[in-house]
Scaffold this motif. Structure first.
Motif, PDB file in Angstrom:
ATOM      1  N   HIS A 237       1.315  20.864  -3.278  1.00 22.47           N
ATOM      2  CA  HIS A 237       0.790  19.929  -4.274  1.00 22.47           C
ATOM      3  C   HIS A 237      -0.667  19.586  -4.032  1.00 22.47           C
ATOM      4  N   TRP A 238      -0.970  19.400  -2.763  1.00 23.74           N
ATOM      5  CA  TRP A 238      -2.243  18.763  -2.453  1.00 23.74           C
ATOM      6  C   TRP A 238      -3.148  19.629  -1.585  1.00 23.74           C
ATOM      7  N   GLY A 239      -3.855  20.509  -2.236  1.00 25.56           N
ATOM      8  CA  GLY A 239      -4.939  21.230  -1.565  1.00 25.56           C
ATOM      9  C   GLY A 239      -4.533  22.485  -0.839  1.00 25.56           C
TER      10      GLY A 239
ATOM     11  N   PHE B  73      -7.634  16.994  -2.787  1.00 21.79           N
ATOM     12  CA  PHE B  73      -7.646  15.903  -1.809  1.00 21.79           C
ATOM     13  C   PHE B  73      -7.841  14.519  -2.449  1.00 21.79           C
ATOM     14  N   LEU B  74      -8.226  14.530  -3.727  1.00 25.31           N
ATOM     15  CA  LEU B  74      -8.376  13.270  -4.494  1.00 25.31           C
ATOM     16  C   LEU B  74      -9.237  12.234  -3.768  1.00 25.31           C
ATOM     17  N   TYR B  75     -10.345  12.713  -3.200  1.00 26.49           N
ATOM     18  CA  TYR B  75     -11.246  11.795  -2.491  1.00 26.49           C
ATOM     19  C   TYR B  75     -12.286  11.255  -3.450  1.00 26.49           C
TER      20      TYR B  75
ATOM     21  N   HIS C 120       0.841  -1.217   0.000  1.00 31.60           N
ATOM     22  CA  HIS C 120       0.000   0.000   0.000  1.00 31.60           C
ATOM     23  C   HIS C 120       0.866   1.253   0.000  1.00 31.60           C
ATOM     24  N   PHE C 121       0.219   2.366  -0.210  1.00 33.18           N
ATOM     25  CA  PHE C 121       0.901   3.649  -0.367  1.00 33.18           C
ATOM     26  C   PHE C 121       0.100   4.720   0.369  1.00 33.18           C
ATOM     27  N   SER C 122       0.772   5.438   1.265  1.00 33.11           N
ATOM     28  CA  SER C 122       0.107   6.496   2.043  1.00 33.11           C
ATOM     29  C   SER C 122       0.901   7.776   1.928  1.00 33.11           C
TER      30      SER C 122
ATOM     31  N   ILE D 122      -0.880  -0.072  -4.065  1.00 34.34           N
ATOM     32  CA  ILE D 122      -2.097   0.569  -4.573  1.00 34.34           C
ATOM     33  C   ILE D 122      -2.197   1.977  -3.973  1.00 34.34           C
ATOM     34  N   ALA D 123      -2.671   2.919  -4.824  1.00 30.30           N
ATOM     35  CA  ALA D 123      -2.788   4.315  -4.393  1.00 30.30           C
ATOM     36  C   ALA D 123      -4.280   4.636  -4.159  1.00 30.30           C
ATOM     37  N   GLN D 124      -4.536   5.098  -2.965  1.00 31.37           N
ATOM     38  CA  GLN D 124      -3.762   5.126  -1.750  1.00 31.37           C
ATOM     39  C   GLN D 124      -4.605   4.567  -0.604  1.00 31.37           C
TER      40      GLN D 124
ATOM     41  N   VAL E  12      -8.052   8.425  -0.284  1.00 36.60           N
ATOM     42  CA  VAL E  12      -7.434   9.014  -1.479  1.00 36.60           C
ATOM     43  C   VAL E  12      -7.439   7.979  -2.613  1.00 36.60           C
ATOM     44  N   LEU E  13      -7.911   8.413  -3.802  1.00 33.12           N
ATOM     45  CA  LEU E  13      -7.939   7.554  -4.999  1.00 33.12           C
ATOM     46  C   LEU E  13      -8.579   6.194  -4.674  1.00 33.12           C
ATOM     47  N   GLN E  14      -7.951   5.079  -5.126  1.00 31.61           N
ATOM     48  CA  GLN E  14      -8.615   3.774  -4.947  1.00 31.61           C
ATOM     49  C   GLN E  14      -8.334   3.225  -3.548  1.00 31.61           C
TER      50      GLN E  14
ATOM     51  N   ASP F  97       4.717   0.998  -7.872  1.00 29.84           N
ATOM     52  CA  ASP F  97       4.399   1.560  -6.552  1.00 29.84           C
ATOM     53  C   ASP F  97       3.325   2.642  -6.574  1.00 29.84           C
ATOM     54  N   GLU F  98       2.682   2.811  -7.718  1.00 24.76           N
ATOM     55  CA  GLU F  98       1.433   3.591  -7.764  1.00 24.76           C
ATOM     56  C   GLU F  98       0.564   2.983  -8.864  1.00 24.76           C
ATOM     57  N   TRP F  99      -0.586   2.479  -8.461  1.00 24.91           N
ATOM     58  CA  TRP F  99      -1.550   1.975  -9.438  1.00 24.91           C
ATOM     59  C   TRP F  99      -2.943   2.092  -8.830  1.00 24.91           C
TER      60      TRP F  99
ATOM     61  N   GLY G 199      13.845   9.308  -4.882  1.00 24.14           N
ATOM     62  CA  GLY G 199      13.028  10.206  -5.709  1.00 24.14           C
ATOM     63  C   GLY G 199      11.741   9.554  -6.178  1.00 24.14           C
ATOM     64  N   ASN G 200      10.803  10.399  -6.544  1.00 27.00           N
ATOM     65  CA  ASN G 200       9.505   9.944  -7.052  1.00 27.00           C
ATOM     66  C   ASN G 200       9.126  10.757  -8.288  1.00 27.00           C
ATOM     67  N   GLU G 201       8.672  10.097  -9.305  1.00 25.00           N
ATOM     68  CA  GLU G 201       8.210  10.783 -10.529  1.00 25.00           C
ATOM     69  C   GLU G 201       9.138  11.952 -10.875  1.00 25.00           C
ATOM     70  N   ASN G 202      10.414  11.660 -10.976  1.00 21.35           N
ATOM     71  CA  ASN G 202      11.369  12.736 -11.269  1.00 21.35           C
ATOM     72  C   ASN G 202      11.258  13.223 -12.708  1.00 21.35           C
TER      73      ASN G 202
ATOM     74  N   LEU H  76       7.334   1.693 -11.582  1.00 25.78           N
ATOM     75  CA  LEU H  76       6.426   1.994 -12.701  1.00 25.78           C
ATOM     76  C   LEU H  76       5.148   2.561 -12.087  1.00 25.78           C
ATOM     77  N   HIS H  77       4.641   3.630 -12.687  1.00 27.11           N
ATOM     78  CA  HIS H  77       3.352   4.184 -12.249  1.00 27.11           C
ATOM     79  C   HIS H  77       2.347   4.084 -13.391  1.00 27.11           C
ATOM     80  N   TYR H  78       1.188   3.571 -13.066  1.00 17.47           N
ATOM     81  CA  TYR H  78       0.108   3.567 -14.076  1.00 17.47           C
ATOM     82  C   TYR H  78      -1.240   3.675 -13.366  1.00 17.47           C
TER      83      TYR H  78
ATOM     84  N   GLY I 179       5.026   9.616  -3.385  1.00 21.66           N
ATOM     85  CA  GLY I 179       4.266  10.601  -4.070  1.00 21.66           C
ATOM     86  C   GLY I 179       5.009  11.934  -4.276  1.00 21.66           C
ATOM     87  N   CYS I 180       4.287  12.802  -4.931  1.00 24.73           N
ATOM     88  CA  CYS I 180       4.832  14.146  -5.192  1.00 24.73           C
ATOM     89  C   CYS I 180       5.298  14.808  -3.904  1.00 24.73           C
ATOM     90  N   PHE I 181       4.626  14.506  -2.804  1.00 27.40           N
ATOM     91  CA  PHE I 181       4.998  15.117  -1.526  1.00 27.40           C
ATOM     92  C   PHE I 181       6.434  14.752  -1.135  1.00 27.40           C
TER      93      PHE I 181
HETATM   94  O1  AHR Z   1      -1.063   9.320  -5.915  1.00 29.36           O
HETATM   95  C1  AHR Z   1      -1.214  10.651  -6.234  1.00 29.36           C
HETATM   96  C2  AHR Z   1      -0.033  11.210  -7.010  1.00 29.36           C
HETATM   97  O2  AHR Z   1       0.044  10.577  -8.244  1.00 29.36           O
HETATM   98  C3  AHR Z   1       1.322  10.981  -6.407  1.00 29.36           C
HETATM   99  O3  AHR Z   1       1.657  11.932  -5.467  1.00 29.36           O
HETATM  100  C4  AHR Z   1       2.225  11.101  -7.592  1.00 29.36           C
HETATM  101  O4  AHR Z   1       3.412  10.357  -7.440  1.00 29.36           O
HETATM  102  C5  AHR Z   1       1.356  10.637  -8.746  1.00 29.36           C
HETATM  103  O5  AHR Z   1       1.394  11.510  -9.800  1.00 29.36           O
END
Ligand code: AHR
Length: 497
Positions: free
Chosen positions: A96-98, A312-314, A23-25, A344-346, A350-352, A296-298, A172-175, A237-239, A71-73
């Motif tokens: 980034h987030w709100g 907030f991506l709720y 999981h991803f938080s 899984i995000a997150q 948040v998201l799924q 690590d993000e799907w 790093g993340n999504e560099n 990989l992020h998708y 994440g971007c954070f």
């Molecule tokens: O999961 C939300 C965001 O999606 C993450 O912060 C980022 O890594 C991706 O673009």
């Protein structure tokens, strides 16, 4: 050809790494704050500031590994802001987030405490985008060095004498995007530099994780593998599955039509192609498959719930999300020779998400139930399975109707996970069990189905979509014929007697 599954119960294809169920938080919306951290003075029952109900629910699904703080954070996070007496910690805007105020009350010690409560591995993502080599190196020292050093001393001053064990560390993340908008050549060099100072102290061995591509950016994978394979243990990989045609119109989490339901599943199935094609590139530079692919993000990404903060991506979570989870996990099993972890995000809100909260209330989403049903696959041996699926057509397009995967536990118990993607009809599927040499079996099953394409759990009806015993099967000779309800995820348990 008629729809059919042939399962070779005696052909094993390697271990399904439990970390695929990771999981991803992130410090994003209400994932960490409210979802996990409520603080010691909260009326919400907690232990050391961490919600008891959430810990209990996450322990039930056996979360093996948890990624944090983004994440971007992650590429804006300066870990020293999150240690020491909480009242004295720096406050910052989470740009980034709100645009909310981040008070840094949940930091390194709190995260490590959470992982201890969940009995899971921590996966810490370091800052390359806006952090220094020294900052990253000192974080690893703070976390894992036992002995005389400035960071070990600082940790002890903050109440933790003993170093922690930290295996997974992301550089790093999504560099290619929020983590610095870098070119792959530039990031590859930075990766090589930063990871040099991510040191192994004492017995602690760090698994160094390089930032990999977004979706089908094969060029990024090519460059990273060409330039940095020997410096990494895994690459990411992020998708995300986004049903809409644009980020401005991603589609709603509920109240969507059948076309959008179909498109979502069609897009989720793309994970197979992405993992396959990235693996081909990885095979070129790493034929021994030493380096892992970590997704690590799907998960699904929809428009936020009306009236909520867009940052907030709720989003709600329906039977459609359960199917996305089930078919994606089946894909990861199939590629477990390369896919060694997925997150899984997150986790919450948040998201799924697997859990949603509203103040002191908490509910389990359909995706949670899939993780609970599928946990039997963690560390089990993947079995050879051939699926001739019928097709599920809509509006002139076709996808396979069924997704399937099977594994066997150390005790010899076989589990078969089956998703019927069809929104309208049940799928009748003969499942031939080969290799049992006439041994009799006991069969039991659990299924999660939805009455409508957006069936979901809400705070007023938290148990609208919950697993039920599955009895729609018939065993004749070595073939068990199952009747999978429309829009369902089913796990069969086959125990040789
Ligand atoms: O999961 C939300 C965001 O999606 C993450 O912060 C980022 O890594 C991706 O673009």
């Amino acid at each position: 050809m008629a729809q059919r599954v042939v399962l070779h119960t005696d052909i094993r294809k390697g271990t399904i790494n439990r970390n695929i169920y990771g999981h991803f938080s992130e410090h994003l919306g209400r994932c960490i704050y409210e979802g996990i951290w409520v603080g010691e003075d909260s009326p919400i029952p907690n232990t050391k500031g961490i919600r008891n109900d959430v810990v209990e629910a996450l322990k039930e699904i056996k979360v093996p590994v948890l990624r944090w703080p983004g994440g971007c954070f992650a590429d804006e996070y300066h870990w020293k802001d999150g240690i020491g007496a909480r009242e004295g910690r720096k406050r910052m805007i989470n740009t980034h987030w709100g645009g909310t105020v981040e008070n840094n009350h949940f930091g390194t010690h709190e995260f490590m405490e959470l992982c201890a409560m969940l009995e899971c591995e921590p996966y810490i993502n370091g800052n390359v985008g806006s952090g220094t080599v020294q900052e990253m190196s000192e974080w690893v020292e703070y976390l894992t060095f036992n002995g005389v050093s400035p960071m070990a001393e600082l940790r002890a001053k903050n109440g933790r004498e003993e170093a922690w064990a930290v295996k997974y560390f992301g550089v790093g993340n999504e560099n290619w995007g929020c983590g610095g908008n870098m070119r792959p050549e530039y990031y590859a060099d930075l990766y090589r530099q930063y990871q040099t100072y991510v040191r192994n102290y004492g017995d602690n061995r760090i698994h160094r994780i390089a930032c990999g591509p977004n979706a089908d950016d094969y060029q990024w994978m090519e460059v990273l593998m060409r330039e940095a394979t020997r410096f990494m243990d895994s690459i990411t990989l992020h998708y995300y599955t986004v049903p809409g045609a644009t980020w401005e119109h991603k589609g709603a989490a509920t109240g969507f039509d059948t076309a959008e339901y179909f498109t979502t599943l069609e897009k989720a199935l793309r994970m197979e192609e992405l993992v396959t094609r990235h693996s081909v590139i990885m095979d070129k530079y790493d034929p021994e498959k030493r380096v892992g692919l970590i997704v690590d993000e799907w998960g699904t990404w929809y428009d936020v719930e009306p009236g909520t903060n867009p940052g907030f991506l709720y989003q709600q979570n329906s039977i459609r999300d359960a199917l996305v989870a089930g078919l994606t996990l089946n894909i990861f099993h199939k590629h477990s020779d390369r896919v060694r972890m997925a997150n899984i995000a997150q986790t919450i809100n948040v998201l799924q998400a697997v859990i949603l909260t509203e103040g002191e209330k908490m509910l389990l989403t359909p995706t949670y139930h899939v993780f609970n049903m599928y946990k039997v696959h963690q560390d089990a041996e993947l079995l050879d399975l051939t699926l001739n699926s019928g097709s599920y057509s809509f509006d002139g397009k076709e996808i396979p109707e069924v997704s399937a995967s099977a594994s066997v536990t150390a005790e010899g118990v076989i589990h078969v996970s089956l998703c019927n993607l069809n929104h309208a009809s049940a799928a009748v599927l003969p499942l031939e069990l080969r290799g049992l040499a006439g041994q009799a079996v006991d069969i039991a099953g659990t299924t999660l189905a939805g009455a409508t394409i957006d069936a979901h759990n809400s705070f007023s009806e938290p148990e609208a979509v919950v697993p039920q015993p599955f009895t729609a099967f018939k065993l004749e000779g070595d073939t068990v014929t199952v009747e999978l309800p429309a829009m369902s995820v089913t796990v069969l348990e086959i125990t040789p007697k």
